[in-house]
Scaffold this active site. Structure first.
Site, PDB file in Angstrom:
ATOM      1  N   GLU A 108      49.354  35.884  36.693  1.00 41.24           N
ATOM      2  CA  GLU A 108      48.922  36.322  38.028  1.00 41.24           C
ATOM      3  C   GLU A 108      47.502  35.833  38.299  1.00 41.24           C
ATOM      4  OE1 GLU A 108      48.012  40.531  38.282  1.00 41.24           O
ATOM      5  OE2 GLU A 108      48.985  40.684  40.234  1.00 41.24           O
ATOM      6  N   HIS A 164      43.752  35.761  39.244  1.00 43.92           N
ATOM      7  CA  HIS A 164      42.710  36.784  39.132  1.00 43.92           C
ATOM      8  C   HIS A 164      41.400  36.275  39.735  1.00 43.92           C
ATOM      9  CE1 HIS A 164      45.411  39.098  36.586  1.00 43.92           C
ATOM     10  NE2 HIS A 164      44.545  40.078  36.573  1.00 43.92           N
ATOM     11  N   ASP A 189      45.981  39.780  32.241  1.00 49.13           N
ATOM     12  CA  ASP A 189      46.922  40.894  32.057  1.00 49.13           C
ATOM     13  C   ASP A 189      47.703  40.761  30.748  1.00 49.13           C
ATOM     14  OD1 ASP A 189      45.966  41.587  34.523  1.00 49.13           O
ATOM     15  OD2 ASP A 189      47.890  41.518  35.566  1.00 49.13           O
ATOM     16  N   HIS A 236      49.436  45.209  33.358  1.00 56.21           N
ATOM     17  CA  HIS A 236      49.692  44.774  34.748  1.00 56.21           C
ATOM     18  C   HIS A 236      50.313  45.955  35.483  1.00 56.21           C
ATOM     19  CE1 HIS A 236      50.996  42.152  38.040  1.00 56.21           C
ATOM     20  NE2 HIS A 236      52.259  42.426  37.812  1.00 56.21           N
ATOM     21  N   GLU A 296      51.831  46.688  38.160  1.00 56.37           N
ATOM     22  CA  GLU A 296      53.150  46.661  38.805  1.00 56.37           C
ATOM     23  C   GLU A 296      54.309  46.783  37.816  1.00 56.37           C
ATOM     24  OE1 GLU A 296      50.533  44.874  39.483  1.00 56.37           O
ATOM     25  OE2 GLU A 296      50.382  44.370  41.607  1.00 56.37           O
ATOM     26  N   HIS A 338      41.566  44.801  40.677  1.00 55.91           N
ATOM     27  CA  HIS A 338      42.198  43.515  40.343  1.00 55.91           C
ATOM     28  C   HIS A 338      41.182  42.358  40.442  1.00 55.91           C
ATOM     29  CE1 HIS A 338      45.123  40.321  40.072  1.00 55.91           C
ATOM     30  NE2 HIS A 338      44.606  39.792  41.159  1.00 55.91           N
ATOM     31  N   GLU A 379      38.235  43.945  34.548  1.00 54.43           N
ATOM     32  CA  GLU A 379      38.915  42.845  33.861  1.00 54.43           C
ATOM     33  C   GLU A 379      37.945  41.705  33.543  1.00 54.43           C
ATOM     34  OE1 GLU A 379      43.513  42.814  35.200  1.00 54.43           O
ATOM     35  OE2 GLU A 379      42.120  42.370  36.831  1.00 54.43           O
TER      36      GLU A 379
HETATM   37 ZN    ZN Z   1      44.903  42.048  36.055  1.00 51.76          ZN
HETATM   38 MN    MN Z   2      47.981  42.426  37.332  1.00 51.90          MN
END
Ligand code: ZN
Ligand code: MN
Length: 255
Positions: free
Chosen positions: A32, A34, A43, A118, A120, A175, A180
């Site tokens: 994904e 970032h 993630d 992650h 989701e 996010h 992160e």
């Molecule tokens: Zn992430």
């Molecule tokens: Mn994520």
């Protein structure tokens, strides 16, 4: 230190560790975007780093991370329209979790931990665990136990206060933000370029989702808040807090 990565063990060594009751930790991530300042694999890398340290603490093993996850949602991951973000259908995530757990159980593993990186993925991990336990019950295996956790849930208020100085925007818009990016600066500084951070206010969304999504709701960077104040030292602190918290929780939960 015992080697913890099961993929790097010879099978008799693995079988012996499993036979002596080692729990198996499975990092679950995503591919994904970032933001422009960071690689697309935090993630995966962050729950893996945490899992390896926790496994060393508690005598566990770490399975290879699941490198793809459920579709990025606009209000938690920027959205699934961004280039690079490469996602699975929910039923696929569920099937991968179910299949891996069933295989671990066949090897004799009786304690498994899903370490999610992650947001989701959460409901689909839960569903995969539920289906695995149901199949195992049909096979007469009733002593297989699973723990599901997301690492950021172990970051306490004192740590949040120390890092954000009262400006914590909430995990939903973290996010590609300070959390992160700080962890990546500490663990994988070669995958971050702080000169490319877009400094913008946290994204604001209405209390509903629309489909098809409105790409203009996502900041142009793809991040939902700014990583400007990310620091390697923050990452070191967050990592320590998560590893201690998770190691303690697993020892309690499996006792
Ligand atoms: Zn992430
Ligand atoms: Mn994520």
């Amino acid at each position: 230190m015992n080697q913890v990565r099961i993929a790097e063990l010879a099978w008799p060594v693995y079988a012996e560790r499993v036979g002596s009751g080692a729990p198996v930790l499975i990092p679950v991530g995503a591919l994904e975007q970032h933001g422009p300042h960071m690689s697309m694999n935090p993630d995966v890398l962050l729950p893996t780093a945490i899992a390896e340290r926790v496994a060393a603490d508690i005598g566990g093993l770490v399975a290879p991370a699941i490198a793809y996850g459920y579709k990025s949602q606009q209000k938690s991951g920027g959205g699934n329209h961004m280039p690079g973000t490469t996602s699975l259908d929910g039923s696929t995530v569920t099937s991968i979790i179910r299949d891996v757990l069933r295989e671990l159980a066949r090897h004799g593993v009786r304690k498994a931990v899903l370490i999610n990186g992650h947001y989701e993925n959460s409901a689909f991990i839960t569903e995969g665990v539920d289906l695995a336990l149901r199949e195992l019950r049909w096979d007469g295996i009733v002593d297989f136990r699973c723990i599901i956790l997301s690492y950021w849930d172990f970051i306490d208020q004192a740590t949040i206060d120390a890092i954000y100085q009262g400006d914590f925007p909430g995990w939903a818009v973290e996010h590609g933000g300070v959390l992160e990016t700080s962890l990546m600066l500490h663990l994988h500084p070669d995958l971050v370029d702080m000169s490319l951070v877009h400094d913008h206010p946290p994204a604001v969304f209405p209390p509903y989702d629309v489909f098809p999504i409105k790409p203009e709701w996502t900041p142009a960077s793809g991040c939902l808040s700014s990583a400007k104040r990310a620091r390697a030292e923050h990452g070191e602190l967050i990592l320590r807090v998560c590893v201690q918290g998770i190691s303690g929780a697993l020892q309690t939960a499996f006792d």
